[in-house]
Write an enzyme that holds these catalytic residues in place. Structure first.
Site, PDB file in Angstrom:
ATOM      1  N   THR A 125       0.913  -1.191   0.101  1.00  0.00           N
ATOM      2  CA  THR A 125      -0.171   0.040  -0.340  1.00  0.00           C
ATOM      3  C   THR A 125       0.693   1.461  -0.581  1.00  0.00           C
ATOM      4  O   THR A 125       0.945   2.071  -0.888  1.00  0.00           O
ATOM      5  CB  THR A 125      -0.944   0.077   1.348  1.00  0.00           C
ATOM      6  OG1 THR A 125      -1.770  -0.917   1.096  1.00  0.00           O
ATOM      7  CG2 THR A 125      -1.567   1.621   1.308  1.00  0.00           C
ATOM      8  N   VAL A 126       1.894   0.914   0.802  1.00  0.00           N
ATOM      9  CA  VAL A 126       2.676   2.475   0.971  1.00  0.00           C
ATOM     10  C   VAL A 126       3.866   2.259  -0.398  1.00  0.00           C
ATOM     11  O   VAL A 126       3.968   3.591  -0.585  1.00  0.00           O
ATOM     12  CB  VAL A 126       3.213   1.999   2.415  1.00  0.00           C
ATOM     13  CG1 VAL A 126       4.310   3.493   2.582  1.00  0.00           C
ATOM     14  CG2 VAL A 126       2.501   2.427   3.060  1.00  0.00           C
ATOM     15  N   ALA A 173      11.853  20.816  -4.588  1.00  0.00           N
ATOM     16  CA  ALA A 173      13.278  20.081  -4.234  1.00  0.00           C
ATOM     17  C   ALA A 173      14.787  20.611  -4.890  1.00  0.00           C
ATOM     18  O   ALA A 173      15.778  20.392  -4.558  1.00  0.00           O
ATOM     19  CB  ALA A 173      13.322  17.945  -4.695  1.00  0.00           C
ATOM     20  N   LYS A 207       9.519   1.148  11.808  1.00  0.00           N
ATOM     21  CA  LYS A 207      10.038   1.434  13.191  1.00  0.00           C
ATOM     22  C   LYS A 207      10.919   0.566  14.154  1.00  0.00           C
ATOM     23  O   LYS A 207      11.566   0.673  14.397  1.00  0.00           O
ATOM     24  CB  LYS A 207       8.636   1.767  13.869  1.00  0.00           C
ATOM     25  CG  LYS A 207       7.037   0.774  13.657  1.00  0.00           C
ATOM     26  CD  LYS A 207       6.374   1.604  13.937  1.00  0.00           C
ATOM     27  CE  LYS A 207       5.153   0.272  13.201  1.00  0.00           C
ATOM     28  NZ  LYS A 207       5.136   0.900  11.812  1.00  0.00           N
ATOM     29  N   GLU A 233      11.466   9.592   9.085  1.00  0.00           N
ATOM     30  CA  GLU A 233      10.114  10.002   9.374  1.00  0.00           C
ATOM     31  C   GLU A 233       8.680   9.202   9.110  1.00  0.00           C
ATOM     32  O   GLU A 233       8.271   9.607  10.173  1.00  0.00           O
ATOM     33  CB  GLU A 233       9.738  11.644   8.472  1.00  0.00           C
ATOM     34  CG  GLU A 233       8.804  12.873   8.849  1.00  0.00           C
ATOM     35  CD  GLU A 233       9.196  13.424  10.087  1.00  0.00           C
ATOM     36  OE1 GLU A 233       8.567  12.482  11.069  1.00  0.00           O
ATOM     37  OE2 GLU A 233      10.150  14.012  10.439  1.00  0.00           O
ATOM     38  N   GLY A 240      -9.604  -2.982   8.041  1.00  0.00           N
ATOM     39  CA  GLY A 240      -8.721  -2.699   7.434  1.00  0.00           C
ATOM     40  C   GLY A 240      -7.503  -1.567   8.399  1.00  0.00           C
ATOM     41  O   GLY A 240      -6.875  -1.902   7.674  1.00  0.00           O
ATOM     42  N   GLU A 274      -5.196  -5.703  11.699  1.00  0.00           N
ATOM     43  CA  GLU A 274      -4.706  -6.716  11.206  1.00  0.00           C
ATOM     44  C   GLU A 274      -5.054  -8.507  11.815  1.00  0.00           C
ATOM     45  O   GLU A 274      -6.147  -7.785  12.521  1.00  0.00           O
ATOM     46  CB  GLU A 274      -3.080  -7.620  11.135  1.00  0.00           C
ATOM     47  CG  GLU A 274      -2.161  -5.802  11.122  1.00  0.00           C
ATOM     48  CD  GLU A 274      -1.871  -5.474   9.292  1.00  0.00           C
ATOM     49  OE1 GLU A 274      -2.458  -6.703   8.742  1.00  0.00           O
ATOM     50  OE2 GLU A 274      -1.723  -4.996   8.884  1.00  0.00           O
ATOM     51  N   LYS A 280       7.854   2.886  18.404  1.00  0.00           N
ATOM     52  CA  LYS A 280       7.460   3.957  17.659  1.00  0.00           C
ATOM     53  C   LYS A 280       8.033   5.380  19.528  1.00  0.00           C
ATOM     54  O   LYS A 280       8.638   6.405  19.006  1.00  0.00           O
ATOM     55  CB  LYS A 280       5.914   5.218  17.834  1.00  0.00           C
ATOM     56  CG  LYS A 280       5.734   4.371  16.497  1.00  0.00           C
ATOM     57  CD  LYS A 280       4.498   4.402  15.981  1.00  0.00           C
ATOM     58  CE  LYS A 280       4.294   3.933  14.950  1.00  0.00           C
ATOM     59  NZ  LYS A 280       1.732   3.570  14.888  1.00  0.00           N
TER      60      LYS A 280
END
Length: 444
Positions: A27-28, A47, A120, A144, A202, A205, A220
Site C-alpha cells: 500500500t505505501v 526539491a 519503526k 520520518e 482494514g 491486522e 515509536k
C-alpha cells in the site's frame, strides 16, 4: 549587486534527477510511486531537481497493483537495488526488524547511498548502528515515516525544537487502538466486537497483537525518546500494556469522572532516570489529546523555551505514510544530510531507566466485589497501610451473590505502594476478579 542574491536565472531546477529504488510495493510503496508520478513538477520545484523512481523490488512481479511498472528496473532480490548504478537512494517498505530489510539497509549505506525507511521496528532495534554507518559514508538515513505517519514529528523534534531541552514527549501513536477505544465509547460495544470491525475495515491486522498489546506504540515511543533526549532507542526499557483489558464499564466510569481513556506512549526524564511507558491512560477531558479520535494520532512535545506543542494527523495508511517518505526524499534531493537522531551516533548515550514502580501519579481502580459487610473497610485498610490516599469512590448495585463494581481513584502516590495494596486486595475473599488499574494523567 550583493553576491548573496543570485539572479532568478541562476536558481533554476537542476535537470539531474535523484534516482530512487523502492523496495516493497504494498500500500505505501504504491503510494510513493503515485505521489512522485502525479506531483512530479511540484516536487522537482521544491526539491530543486526531479525525483524519479528508476527501479523497484517486490515479491510478485506479476501482481496487479493498480499502477504501471513499465520503465522501472525490476529486482527480485531487494538488496540488489543498492548495487544498481541508476539508483541514488533506496526506499525500504518491506518491514521487519531483521532479515531482508536490515540487509538492504546495511547494503545501501555500505555503498554510500542514502536510505529512507518507514520501518519503526528496525530503527528501534538497529537505528544507532545504521546512523553510524550513514555518517561514516556521508549518506542520509531518514525515517520520518516510521513514527506517526504523515505527522512530521521527527523533523519537528530534530529541527523545529532544536533550541529546546525537551522535558516530556507523549501521545497517541497507534490509530488502531484509538479507533477501537473511540468506537467502544461512542457505540457501547465491547472490545472483541469493535476489534472484529476494525479488522473488517482494514484498520487492524488479522493478528492484532502488535497494535492492541502496545508493541507498535512502544517502537515509536523509543524513537521519539531517542530524538527528544539524545539517547539510544531502548525498547526493552519501556513498560508496555495494551488495551485488551479495557472494558466498556471502564470507559463509562471514565466519562463520569471527567476522563477519556487513550492508549498513550509517554517519555520523560525523572530523578530516577528516563521514564518510558505505554499503557491505557485516563486523560482529562480538558486536555486537547482527549479529543483526538478515530484513527488519528497526536504527539505532544514540551520544551523549556517553547512550552507545549501538539501535532495531530493521520498516523498510518497509504497517503500519510507515503507523504512522509517523499518528504524525506525531497530533503535528500536538496542535499540535506543531518544525523538521524539529531546528534551524531557516537554521542547517543544510554540513559538510566526509571522503573515503572518508581512512577508517581494518580490511579483509577475498578474492583468486582460481593457486596458483603466489611468489604470496603478491608479495601480501605489495605490502601491505608501503604499510605495510598483515596480521592473518590463509586459503588453501583447491591448483591451478595453477584459481583458489583466498586471504582476508586487515588491522589498521587507511588506505583510500588499501589501495587502492594492491590496484591492484598486481590486476595480478599469478596474480590472475585483481579483488580483493574488505569493510570490517571492529570498534567496533560
Amino acid at each position: 549587486m550583493n553576491s548573496s542574491h543570485k539572479p532568478a536565472a541562476d536558481r533554476r531546477v537542476s535537470t539531474t534527477p535523484l534516482r530512487v529504488g523502492v523496495a516493497g510495493l504494498g500500500t505505501v510503496g504504491v503510494g510513493v510511486v503515485e505521489i512522485l508520478r502525479d506531483h512530479a513538477a511540484m516536487i522537482a520545484a521544491r526539491a530543486g531537481r526531479p525525483v524519479v523512481v528508476t527501479a523497484v523490488s517486490a515479491r510478485d512481479q506479476g501482481r496487479d497493483r493498480g499502477i504501471s511498472l513499465v520503465g522501472f528496473g525490476w529486482e527480485d532480490d531487494a538488496a540488489a537495488l543498492a548495487a544498481r548504478d541508476d539508483v541514488d537512494v533506496v526506499v525500504e517498505l518491506i518491514g521487519g526488524s531483521e532479515g531482508p530489510a536490515l540487509h538492504l539497509a546495511r547494503a545501501t549505506l555500505g555503498r554510500g547511498k542514502a536510505f529512507v525507511t518507514a520501518n519503526k521496528a528496525m530503527i528501534a532495534a538497529h537505528g544507532p548502528e545504521l546512523a553510524a554507518a550513514a555518517e561514516d559514508a556521508g549518506a542520509a538515513l531518514a525515517f520520518e515515516a516510521a513514527v506517526a505517519g504523515g505527522i512530521p514529528i521527527l523533523k519537528t523534534l530534530r529541527e523545529g525544537l532544536a533550541a529546546n531541552a525537551i522535558t516530556r514527549v507523549y501521545g497517541i501513536l497507534n490509530g488502531t487502538c484509538n479507533y477501537i477505544l473511540t468506537e467502544m465509547r461512542t457505540t457501547g460495544r465491547d472490545f472483541a466486537d469493535v476489534l472484529a470491525q476494525a479488522q473488517a475495515l482494514g484498520y487492524a491486522e488479522a493478528d492484532p497483537t502488535f497494535d492492541v498489546d502496545g508493541i507498535d506504540t512502544a517502537h515509536k515511543l523509543s524513537i521519539l525518546a531517542a530524538l527528544a533526549f539524545g539517547g539510544r532507542p531502548d525498547i526493552g526499557a519501556i513498560h508496555v500494556e495494551g488495551i485488551r483489558h479495557v472494558t466498556i464499564d471502564d470507559i463509562r466510569f471514565a466519562e463520569e469522572l471527567g476522563f477519556r481513556i487513550k492508549l498513550l506512549g509517554v517519555a520523560r526524564m525523572t530523578d530516577h532516570g528516563l521514564e518510558q511507558r505505554v499503557h491505557p491512560s485516563m486523560v482529562p477531558l480538558s486536555a486537547p489529546v482527549a479529543h483526538v479520535e478515530d484513527v488519528f494520532n497526536a504527539v505532544v512535545a514540551e520544551g523549556d523555551a517553547v512550552g507545549t506543542t501538539m501535532s495531530q494527523g493521520r498516523g498510518a495508511g497509504r497517503g500519510p505514510t507515503a507523504s512522509a517518505v517523499v518528504a524525506d526524499l525531497v530533503d535528500i534531493a536538496r542535499g540535506c544530510v543531518a544525523p538521524g537522531f539529531s546528534v551524531p551516533a557516537a554521542a547517543l548515550g544510554q540513559h538510566p531507566s526509571a522503573p515503572i514502580e518508581a512512577h508517581q501519579g494518580a490511579f483509577y481502580i475498578r474492583l468486582m466485589v460481593l457486596d458483603q459487610p466489611g468489604v470496603l473497610a478491608d479495601v480501605a485498610r489495605a490502601f491505608a497501610v501503604e499510605h495510598v490516599s483515596l480521592e473518590s469512590l463509586i459503588q453501583r448495585g447491591r448483591s451478595a451473590v453477584e459481583a458489583v463494581p466498586v471504582v476508586l481513584t487515588t491522589h498521587a502516590t507511588s506505583e510500588a505502594a499501589l501495587r502492594r495494596a492491590l496484591d492484598v486486595i486481590a486476595a480478599l475473599p469478596a474480590v472475585i476478579e483481579p483488580p483493574r488499574m488505569i493510570r490517571i494523567e492529570r498534567s496533560l
